[in-house]
Write a protein that holds these residues in place. Structure first.
Motif, PDB file in Angstrom:
ATOM      1  N   SER A 153      70.722 -55.375  50.638  1.00 32.09           N
ATOM      2  CA  SER A 153      70.815 -53.865  50.509  1.00 32.09           C
ATOM      3  C   SER A 153      71.940 -53.769  49.660  1.00 32.09           C
ATOM      4  CB  SER A 153      70.896 -53.543  52.030  1.00 32.09           C
ATOM      5  OG  SER A 153      71.495 -52.119  51.818  1.00 32.09           O
ATOM      6  N   GLU A 154      72.155 -52.689  49.207  1.00 32.63           N
ATOM      7  CA  GLU A 154      73.520 -52.243  48.394  1.00 32.63           C
ATOM      8  C   GLU A 154      74.411 -51.424  49.205  1.00 32.63           C
ATOM      9  OE1 GLU A 154      74.429 -53.809  45.132  1.00 32.63           O
ATOM     10  OE2 GLU A 154      73.147 -54.909  46.526  1.00 32.63           O
ATOM     11  N   ILE A 155      73.940 -51.092  50.310  1.00 33.56           N
ATOM     12  CA  ILE A 155      74.663 -49.907  51.251  1.00 33.56           C
ATOM     13  C   ILE A 155      75.787 -50.889  52.038  1.00 33.56           C
ATOM     14  CG2 ILE A 155      74.584 -48.526  53.256  1.00 33.56           C
ATOM     15  CD1 ILE A 155      71.704 -47.763  52.283  1.00 33.56           C
ATOM     16  N   GLU A 156      77.138 -50.451  51.600  1.00 36.15           N
ATOM     17  CA  GLU A 156      78.251 -50.804  52.064  1.00 36.15           C
ATOM     18  C   GLU A 156      78.295 -52.402  52.080  1.00 36.15           C
ATOM     19  OE1 GLU A 156      79.181 -49.417  56.095  1.00 36.15           O
ATOM     20  OE2 GLU A 156      78.709 -47.422  55.553  1.00 36.15           O
ATOM     21  N   ARG A 157      77.956 -52.909  50.875  1.00 36.30           N
ATOM     22  CA  ARG A 157      77.580 -54.238  50.921  1.00 36.30           C
ATOM     23  C   ARG A 157      78.996 -55.292  50.815  1.00 36.30           C
ATOM     24  NH1 ARG A 157      76.915 -55.969  44.276  1.00 36.30           N
ATOM     25  NH2 ARG A 157      78.216 -54.321  43.808  1.00 36.30           N
ATOM     26  N   THR A 158      80.069 -54.638  50.472  1.00 33.40           N
ATOM     27  CA  THR A 158      81.138 -55.331  50.389  1.00 33.40           C
ATOM     28  C   THR A 158      81.846 -55.775  51.541  1.00 33.40           C
ATOM     29  OG1 THR A 158      82.651 -53.306  50.049  1.00 33.40           O
ATOM     30  CG2 THR A 158      81.615 -54.572  47.988  1.00 33.40           C
ATOM     31  N   THR A 159      81.302 -54.929  52.806  1.00 27.41           N
ATOM     32  CA  THR A 159      82.013 -54.999  54.089  1.00 27.41           C
ATOM     33  C   THR A 159      80.726 -55.374  55.199  1.00 27.41           C
ATOM     34  OG1 THR A 159      81.939 -52.530  54.389  1.00 27.41           O
ATOM     35  CG2 THR A 159      83.928 -53.671  53.638  1.00 27.41           C
ATOM     36  N   SER A 191      78.682 -66.775  46.155  1.00 31.46           N
ATOM     37  CA  SER A 191      78.822 -66.025  47.337  1.00 31.46           C
ATOM     38  C   SER A 191      78.788 -64.762  47.252  1.00 31.46           C
ATOM     39  CB  SER A 191      80.035 -66.476  48.101  1.00 31.46           C
ATOM     40  OG  SER A 191      81.357 -65.831  47.422  1.00 31.46           O
ATOM     41  N   SER A 192      77.915 -64.358  48.497  1.00 33.49           N
ATOM     42  CA  SER A 192      77.817 -62.697  48.332  1.00 33.49           C
ATOM     43  C   SER A 192      79.075 -61.957  48.831  1.00 33.49           C
ATOM     44  CB  SER A 192      76.753 -62.434  49.281  1.00 33.49           C
ATOM     45  OG  SER A 192      76.847 -62.898  50.359  1.00 33.49           O
ATOM     46  N   TYR A 193      78.991 -60.579  48.462  1.00 36.76           N
ATOM     47  CA  TYR A 193      80.101 -59.661  49.097  1.00 36.76           C
ATOM     48  C   TYR A 193      80.004 -59.663  50.589  1.00 36.76           C
ATOM     49  CZ  TYR A 193      81.099 -58.006  44.479  1.00 36.76           C
ATOM     50  OH  TYR A 193      81.672 -57.581  43.138  1.00 36.76           O
ATOM     51  N   ASN A 194      78.736 -59.487  51.247  1.00 34.01           N
ATOM     52  CA  ASN A 194      78.929 -59.239  52.565  1.00 34.01           C
ATOM     53  C   ASN A 194      79.304 -60.423  53.423  1.00 34.01           C
ATOM     54  OD1 ASN A 194      75.960 -60.008  51.520  1.00 34.01           O
ATOM     55  ND2 ASN A 194      76.157 -60.937  53.487  1.00 34.01           N
ATOM     56  N   MET A 223      81.378 -70.088  43.553  1.00 32.97           N
ATOM     57  CA  MET A 223      82.483 -69.116  43.166  1.00 32.97           C
ATOM     58  C   MET A 223      82.399 -67.804  43.951  1.00 32.97           C
ATOM     59  SD  MET A 223      81.154 -67.523  39.246  1.00 32.97           S
ATOM     60  CE  MET A 223      81.137 -69.079  38.520  1.00 32.97           C
ATOM     61  N   SER A 224      83.405 -66.930  43.937  1.00 24.07           N
ATOM     62  CA  SER A 224      83.321 -65.778  44.699  1.00 24.07           C
ATOM     63  C   SER A 224      82.571 -64.632  43.616  1.00 24.07           C
ATOM     64  CB  SER A 224      84.807 -65.160  45.242  1.00 24.07           C
ATOM     65  OG  SER A 224      85.334 -64.672  43.875  1.00 24.07           O
ATOM     66  N   ASP A 225      81.872 -63.885  44.236  1.00 22.68           N
ATOM     67  CA  ASP A 225      81.487 -62.533  43.417  1.00 22.68           C
ATOM     68  C   ASP A 225      82.690 -61.806  42.989  1.00 22.68           C
ATOM     69  OD1 ASP A 225      80.070 -60.624  42.393  1.00 22.68           O
ATOM     70  OD2 ASP A 225      78.657 -60.330  43.748  1.00 22.68           O
ATOM     71  N   TRP A 226      82.718 -60.833  42.048  1.00 23.17           N
ATOM     72  CA  TRP A 226      84.067 -60.202  41.505  1.00 23.17           C
ATOM     73  C   TRP A 226      84.815 -59.468  42.644  1.00 23.17           C
ATOM     74  CZ3 TRP A 226      82.292 -63.871  38.934  1.00 23.17           C
ATOM     75  CH2 TRP A 226      82.725 -63.914  37.822  1.00 23.17           C
ATOM     76  N   PHE A 227      85.633 -60.024  42.906  1.00 31.27           N
ATOM     77  CA  PHE A 227      86.778 -59.391  43.957  1.00 31.27           C
ATOM     78  C   PHE A 227      86.013 -59.690  45.517  1.00 31.27           C
ATOM     79  CE2 PHE A 227      87.351 -56.800  40.103  1.00 31.27           C
ATOM     80  CZ  PHE A 227      88.471 -56.980  39.878  1.00 31.27           C
ATOM     81  N   GLY A 228      85.288 -60.532  45.498  1.00 29.50           N
ATOM     82  CA  GLY A 228      84.544 -60.840  46.904  1.00 29.50           C
ATOM     83  C   GLY A 228      85.377 -61.862  47.731  1.00 29.50           C
TER      84      GLY A 228
END
Length: 818
Positions: A153-159, A191-194, A223-228
């Motif tokens: 899902s793309e909802i609040e995916r970085t956290t 790696s993913s953001y979540n 590798m991390s996703d960008w800023f992940g």
């Protein structure tokens, strides 16, 4: 490990070792000049190679069919061929690695990034991913399979924390990555953001060390996703080799100090360094000291491959004899996607394509414009159409538009995505402001809508009057990877033929996770009842009406899930009205997944065309006129309604997430497994697709001589083309555990084979099942288990069309390691 890598690692200083564990800039890892170690460069994918430019503009690239379209081909040979072609594209952008493929599972039909992923099924996803990687890495370009793991899902995916039990992880969500490691030896994993069960995946020791490296024997880099990346010692110790992008936020001097303090041991640091040096050796960057100059490499063979793949991806979902087109009658070409080439989804996968062929142009070339008539009928855009034309851009080295500009440039439209260097380095990319000045001349008089959305503060003035304000009360929304606001729209009365001055003011603001600055401004004139009435008139005066509908990259995009699976705007109304006026109505759908179709009973044919790349119009028309066979099969179940989907729930924690958690309550019952479990009949089942040719499967032969000892079974079947056309069948093999001790799906895809046959041709094919095809994962015992008892094998042409079945039986259990 080669002697050279070991020697280099021994020669590197602590600072040099640390330097190659994070990016130098947005797309590269720094060189180590003292040791003649070259720069490593990466580029975004997966449906092309964008290079080091922005998501908007930049050096042109070939645009291939998106992931779900490749999933619909069910063709591992074709996907391997595309992987090899993409290696050429990466080389043209002077890079060594492609950030692809994307293999997250279609858990919810509303995921904004489903278009970029292959399927709801892990086996189909895994086999295609392995083929893609083999094709790419066979040409010396590294793959970076993503996003590891739980980014559905793309909802609040970085956290957001994806709450997934280990059995569901092992049986569904990890399999494409496992296949990439074990079958294709991928060189990179992103790696993913979540977070996964509470811990960010970029510092998840169980995921990166236990599963990926110990269980699967992975020797590439993570590798991390960008800023992940979110930490220094924690991420390094867990197994994250590379922080991207640069300059480093969590590494650099912070990592040097962590090593000196003992928070990261020298042995762990060396593991990460060795992994990076091994990657550099594999992709040839160790000795790459060239001057990197990107080029647009528009190859005829890539054009042909994209056109062929786009046609093969098309899925014929309904056909009452309307297709392929016959005779020389008049054709009404209708709909918002008729004259606009919808070739890709939105987000980091988008690029500046060499060209875009619309369905209208494809039809003009195929049948001649004299047979065609056109009416748009309605619109389907999410945002007001981007204002095109030349703009003067003044950049200021402050956030207040103060003083003399630090740089003055031009751009071709009213949108920008600023990352890395801005204004030739004359301003800080995270702290600047800009004023764009251009003009707009409307073709029609009326009240126009002016829209603006931005990652930053923005305003739009028309002839000096503020019309749209995304500055004064800026509120975080769902644009620009959730760094931007939702579109703010104002209205202004404009006269046809008169030129109006348009001024856009922009200033950066603090970002949440992703360091970027962006905006898009548009002006549009709404279409009303008269537009649908005109479409009806055009349809009534034609022999055939073709309605081109769906979504676009504004809807199917990274950073934003869909609000529903209803068609945007008045498209349902348009189809119903056209079909009522002309019973020979064909619908061509372009979306990144299913939609609800109340009108399905009233149309003569339905073709699902996805986003097939830069040859979109040619590929679609090849199928419409019969020059190509629609041999695509659905890689995702199409439900009757959104509420039938397994992730749909009244419990917000199940979807879209609540208080930072999204709970995968359905476990292993994803996609068709869910519909089988509840006895729901979908609109179109997984694996379904019609064609212009027809096939039967017969003579099932099962060889289970090795089943008891090894768990292996050979399955043979005869495939017959019963038509007078050449075509392709996708033979699908599903396994059922007849009496499992743990809950298991009614059936699971375990093997498939695409077979191309001439008219009346008969061919025998064989599919192989290993022990894993019969096993389920026992989380407490930490192993795969094949139980004793009987298993039913079902073979057919879709998950709902399985006419052949047979049984194999075991007398003992078989435990398999992870």
């Amino acid at each position: 490990m080669s002697d050279r890598i070991e020697t280099l690692a021994d020669q590197m200083t602590l600072e040099e070792k640390v330097s190659i564990l994070s990016g130098e800039d947005f797309w590269s890892v720094p060189s180590v000049a003292r040791l003649s170690i070259g720069k490593l460069r990466v580029t975004d994918g997966p449906n092309g190679a964008r290079g080091g430019g922005s998501l908007i503009g930049g050096v042109k690239s070939a645009s291939f069919p998106v992931g779900i379209a490749l999933g619909a081909t069910w063709n591992v040979d074709l996907v391997r061929e595309i992987g090899a072609a993409l290696a050429d594209e990466v080389k043209s952008k002077q890079a060594h690695m492609l950030l692809a493929p994307t293999v997250n599972i279609h858990r919810s039909v509303t995921n904004g990034r489903n278009f970029e992923c292959y399927s709801e099924d892990p086996i189909l996803s895994g086999e295609l991913a392995a083929a893609y990687i083999i094709g790419l890495q066979g040409q010396g370009i590294g793959a970076t399979i993503k996003h590891f793991v739980g980014n559905e899902s793309e909802i609040e995916r970085t956290t957001m924390s994806s709450e997934i039990d280990e059995r569901a992880l092992r049986e569904i969500y990890l399999i494409p990555f496992e296949w990439a490691v074990k079958k294709a030896q991928t060189w990179g994993v992103m790696s993913s953001y979540n977070r996964l069960n509470g811990t960010y995946t970029s510092e998840h020791d169980w995921l990166l060390s236990d599963v990926l490296r110990k269980d699967w024997g992975y020797d590439g880099i993570v590798m991390s996703d960008w800023f992940g990346s979110h930490s220094t010692a924690e991420s390094v110790n867990a197994g994250l080799d590379l922080e991207m992008p640069g300059p480093p936020r969590d590494r650099g001097q912070k990592l040097v100090e962590a090593v000196k303090s003992g928070a990261v041991s020298e042995a762990t640091l060396n593991q990460r360094v060795i992994a990076m040096l091994r990657l550099m050796e594999r992709v040839g960057s160790l000795d790459d000291v060239r001057t990197f100059k990107e080029v647009a490499d528009d190859r005829p063979e890539h054009r042909a491959l994209i056109r062929r793949a786009g046609a093969e991806a098309a899925v014929l979902l309904k056909n009452n004899g309307a297709l392929p087109l016959k005779g020389d009658g008049r054709i009404a070409v209708i709909g918002p996607n008729a004259k606009i080439a919808q070739i890709m989804g939105g987000g980091s996968a988008q690029l500046n394509a060499h060209y875009r062929v619309s369905p209208w142009q494809g039809l003009v070339d195929a049948v001649g414009e004299d047979r065609l008539s056109y009416a748009p009928g309605c619109t389907n855009h999410r945002f007001e159409p981007v204002l095109r034309g030349s703009f003067r851009v003044e950049y200021f080295a402050n956030e207040k538009l103060d003083g003399a500009p630090a740089y003055v440039g031009t751009q071709d439209d009213a949108q920008a995505f600023w990352i890395g260097q801005v204004a030739e380095g004359k301003v800080d990319p995270l702290h600047f402001s800009a004023r764009l000045t251009g003009s707009y001349t409307p073709e029609t008089s009326g009240t126009h809508r002016v829209g603006i959305y931005s990652a930053g503060f923005a305003k739009v003035y028309v002839d000096g009057k503020l019309i749209a304000d995304a500055w004064t009360n800026w509120t975080k929304g769902r644009t620009f990877f959730e760094e931007g606001c939702d579109e703010v729209v104002g209205e202004v009365a404009l006269e046809a033929g008169r030129a109006y001055e348009v001024v856009i003011e922009f200033a950066t603001k603090d970002f949440a996770t992703l360091g970027l600055a962006a905006f898009a401004a548009g002006i549009g004139l709404p279409l009303g009842d008269d537009a649908i009435a005109e479409a009806v008139r055009v349809a009534r005066n034609a022999d055939t009406a073709i309605v081109f509908i769906g979504r676009n990259g504004e809807w199917d995009t990274e950073g934003s899930d869909l609000p529903s699976i209803e068609l945007p705007g008045r498209q349902n109304e348009l189809v119903a009205a056209v079909a009522h006026a002309n019973p020979n109505t064909i619908v061509v759908m372009q979306t990144g997944g299913p939609v609800e179709m109340a009108w399905i009973g009233s149309v003569a044919a339905l073709l699902q065309a996805w986003y097939p790349g830069q040859e979109a119009g040619n590929a679609i028309v090849d199928v419409l006129v019969g020059a190509a066979e629609p041999s695509g099969r659905l890689p995702q179940t199409f439900p009757v309604r959104w509420a039938d989907n397994p992730a749909h729930s009244q419990d917000r924690e199940v979807y879209p997430g609540f208080e930072g958690k999204v709970r995968y309550e359905e476990g292993i019952f994803v996609g068709y497994r869910h519909y089988d479990r509840l006895g729901l009949t979908p609109l179109f089942p997984f694996g379904f697709g019609l064609g212009y040719a027809s096939f039967t499967v017969s003579d099932l032969v099962i060889d289970d001589a090795e089943f008891e000892a090894e768990g292996n079974v050979m399955v043979g079947v005869t495939v017959t083309n019963t038509s007078n056309r050449e075509g392709s069948a996708v033979v699908q093999l599903y396994v059922s555990d007849d009496a499992a001790s743990d809950p298991r799906p009614a059936k699971e895809l375990k093997a498939f084979r695409k077979v191309k046959l001439k008219p009346d041709e008969v061919r025998q094919i064989t599919m192989t099942l290993d022990a894993r095809a019969f096993a389920f994962y026992r989380a407490k015992a930490k192993h795969w288990l094949v139980e004793d008892g009987s298993f039913t094998l079902r073979v057919g042409l879709s998950s709902a069309d399985l006419p052949l079945s047979g049984t194999v039986t075991r007398n003992t259990t078989l435990m398999l390691p992870v």
